[in-house]
Design an enzyme around this catalytic site. Structure first.
Site, PDB file in Angstrom:
ATOM      1  N   SER A 125       0.829  -1.206   0.000  1.00  0.00           N
ATOM      2  CA  SER A 125       0.000   0.000   0.000  1.00  0.00           C
ATOM      3  C   SER A 125       0.862   1.253   0.000  1.00  0.00           C
ATOM      4  O   SER A 125       1.980   1.257   0.486  1.00  0.00           O
ATOM      5  CB  SER A 125      -0.906   0.019   1.230  1.00  0.00           C
ATOM      6  OG  SER A 125      -1.658   1.204   1.227  1.00  0.00           O
ATOM      7  N   LYS A 177      -4.617  -6.459   4.077  1.00  0.00           N
ATOM      8  CA  LYS A 177      -4.604  -5.370   3.090  1.00  0.00           C
ATOM      9  C   LYS A 177      -6.040  -4.990   2.706  1.00  0.00           C
ATOM     10  O   LYS A 177      -6.368  -3.799   2.546  1.00  0.00           O
ATOM     11  CB  LYS A 177      -3.824  -5.806   1.839  1.00  0.00           C
ATOM     12  CG  LYS A 177      -3.931  -4.867   0.644  1.00  0.00           C
ATOM     13  CD  LYS A 177      -3.340  -3.508   0.953  1.00  0.00           C
ATOM     14  CE  LYS A 177      -3.226  -2.519  -0.165  1.00  0.00           C
ATOM     15  NZ  LYS A 177      -4.072  -2.545  -1.305  1.00  0.00           N
ATOM     16  N   ASN A 214      -7.917  -1.357   3.178  1.00  0.00           N
ATOM     17  CA  ASN A 214      -8.636  -0.588   2.156  1.00  0.00           C
ATOM     18  C   ASN A 214     -10.043  -0.236   2.614  1.00  0.00           C
ATOM     19  O   ASN A 214     -10.535   0.858   2.335  1.00  0.00           O
ATOM     20  CB  ASN A 214      -8.699  -1.370   0.844  1.00  0.00           C
ATOM     21  CG  ASN A 214      -7.368  -1.359   0.112  1.00  0.00           C
ATOM     22  OD1 ASN A 214      -6.325  -1.214   0.736  1.00  0.00           O
ATOM     23  ND2 ASN A 214      -7.399  -1.514  -1.184  1.00  0.00           N
ATOM     24  N   HIS A 221     -38.293 -21.277  16.000  1.00  0.00           N
ATOM     25  CA  HIS A 221     -36.827 -21.314  15.924  1.00  0.00           C
ATOM     26  C   HIS A 221     -36.159 -21.487  17.284  1.00  0.00           C
ATOM     27  O   HIS A 221     -34.942 -21.552  17.360  1.00  0.00           O
ATOM     28  CB  HIS A 221     -36.303 -20.041  15.246  1.00  0.00           C
ATOM     29  CG  HIS A 221     -36.625 -19.994  13.777  1.00  0.00           C
ATOM     30  ND1 HIS A 221     -36.152 -20.944  12.896  1.00  0.00           N
ATOM     31  CD2 HIS A 221     -37.367 -19.140  13.045  1.00  0.00           C
ATOM     32  CE1 HIS A 221     -36.596 -20.661  11.679  1.00  0.00           C
ATOM     33  NE2 HIS A 221     -37.352 -19.567  11.741  1.00  0.00           N
TER      34      HIS A 221
END
Ligand code: 2AM
Length: 483
Positions: free
Chosen positions: A131, A185, A189, A453
């Site tokens: 970078s 990386k 970003n 659920h």
């Protein structure tokens, strides 16, 4: 040129590749340059690399024959197929223990796959985040290498030699196994998207709520750049605000439709994949998407008037201070979320990541470089097992100090109709994170009501039960699942 004299080969003579080669040359390493379009090698040697110790190769075989062992070959080619193509061509020419490094913007899953494939052939593969753009590559990038760790002792000197320095410390260290370097990386970003959006929101408020002129805003950013917000992005924004062409400011003439190449999006997708609330980066990506609906927005602006009052009527100087605090607190949340994502990925893949070292790698050389990353490094150095940045004493105090201003800025923006998605989502996250109780008990009840659920009782966590809420329907529960 004698055989086997080059320390490293670099394939890919676009801007980043060329600049990295020249950087390596400056640091005393002999680099052998190669490119798919071979003519570019000669052009490079005759121009940019003229007078250096850089050598060229006419073919991959020629390149490999010029390398010291273990051979180190770094790729700076387009991410995706180009990397696989070169790897396939290189493998038959290399020996066990040789090293292939991918310095491109590869997807971390691809890097993991390549690492595993090549490990079977005895070739060490490294995927490194690079970078800092063109200037960084030339004079000191932030480098985030990960992959097969056996490669690290053989590339450490070159990598740490050419990397940016924070004081005397290189902004480069071993990140972790497999795609860890490219994952880190990617998060970098994403954080960059967040930082940019936060600065844009501060600018929006100063411009519209306070009606400030550009030179005045530039001066404010100059002041901010002397304190806890000191960073490359604040610095360039100060200069952008000041920039004139033919006596007129350029910034207001630029179309307000933001582009993106996708790495912010990848971070947000990973956040969703691993169930980590990286809300600020998500909002930053969506804010760009919304900005790009520019024509639609122009139409909508004619239909919807918004609030009657759009200007802040209180103390302007104080409100500028408030914006600064809101920006700082939101930034702390954003980085806390980014590190949460890395921690979860590390857990998912069984990587051991050194978070202090990652902060140091970002401290210099890259777009998000800042004083702030020095504080993060210290936090993780003090406690390498820190579960969340917000819990570190330094950041805890910082957030507490900013809290009132942060709330004032977000609520004011809402009342004035100025969108501050990143400031707002950061505050909502903070309020959620510090809540002993959230209304998710109701979600569980709803899920159990309509879908059986199941839910847990606070008094008995771990035991999932079902209630027959309506008195009719069966008592059979569906299996529960967690994301
Ligand atoms: P080129 O100069 O031959 O186009 C950035 O685009 C770098 O990646 C360039 O060095 C470019 O080589 C290389 N590149 C792009 N696509 C490639 C591919 N499919 N195979 C090999 N190299 C590629």
């Amino acid at each position: 040129m004698a055989e086997k004299s080059a320390d490293i080969a670099l394939i890919g003579l676009a801007v980043m590749g060329q600049n990295l080669i020249l950087n390596m040359n400056d640091h005393g390493f002999v680099v052998c340059a190669f490119n798919r379009t071979v003519e570019k090698v000669d052009t490079f040697l005759a121009n940019e690399a003229k007078g250096t110790k850089v050598i060229g190769a006419k073919s991959l075989e020629d390149m490999v024959s010029k390398l010291k062992k273990p051979r180190r070959v770094m790729l700076l080619v387009k991410a995706g197929k180009a990397v696989d193509d070169f790897v396939d061509k290189l493998v038959p020419l290399l020996e066990k223990g040789d090293i292939i490094i991918d310095g491109g913007n590869s997807e971390y899953g691809d890097t993991t796959r390549r690492c595993k494939d090549l490990a079977q052939k005895g070739i060490h593969f490294v995927g490194s985040g690079v970078s800092g753009g063109e200037d960084g590559a030339r004079y000191g990038p932030s480098l985030m290498p990960g992959g097969t760790e056996a490669a690290w002792p053989h590339i450490k000197e070159i990598f740490q030699g050419i990397a940016a320095k924070s004081g005397k410390e290189p902004c480069c260290d071993w990140v972790g196994p497999e795609g860890a370097g490219h994952f880190v990386k990617m998060v970098h970003n994403g954080i960059e998207y967040g930082d940019m959006q936060l600065i844009c929101e501060a600018y929006h408020l100063m411009k519209d709520a306070l009606g400030m002129q550009q030179d005045e805003m530039s001066y404010v950013l100059e002041e901010w750049n002397k304190g806890e917000l000191e960073s490359f992005l604040i610095e360039i924004t100060r200069d952008i605000l000041r920039y004139k062409e033919n006596g007129e400011y350029l910034l207001p003439k630029i179309r307000d439709s933001a582009g993106q190449k996708g790495t912010g999006k990848w971070t947000a997708i990973s956040a969703l994949d691993y169930g980590v609330p990286v809300t600020l980066i998500g909002e930053a990506v969506f804010a760009r998407c919304l900005s790009s609906l520019q024509q639609e927005r122009v139409q909508a602006s004619k239909r919807f008037a918004g609030p009657a009052k759009t200007k802040y009527e209180g103390d302007k100087k104080q409100f500028i201070q408030d914006i600064r605090q809101a920006l700082y607190a939101s930034k702390i949340v954003s980085y806390a979320q980014g590190f949460m994502l890395m921690r979860e990925a590390a857990r998912e893949f069984g990587w051991k990541l050194n978070y202090g070292a990652i902060a140091l790698m970002w401290r210099g050389g890259c777009i998000i470089r800042s004083v702030f990353l020095g504080n993060i490094k210290e936090a993780f150095e003090k406690n390498p097992d820190l579960s969340n940045l917000l819990l570190d004493d330094f950041f805890h105090k910082a957030i507490e100090k900013c809290q009132a201003s942060w709330r004032k800025v977000v609520s004011t923006a809402v009342l004035l109709g100025i969108p501050t998605p990143a400031f707002s989502t950061a505050l909502a996250f903070f309020d959620g994170y510090r809540s002993e109780r959230l209304p998710a008990n109701l979600i569980q009840a709803q899920r159990d009501y309509f879908g059986a659920h199941t839910y847990e009782l606070l008094s008995n966590p771990g035991k999932f039960i079902h209630t027959n809420w309506t008195g009719h329907g069966g008592n059979v529960s569906s299996t529960t699942y967690q994301v």
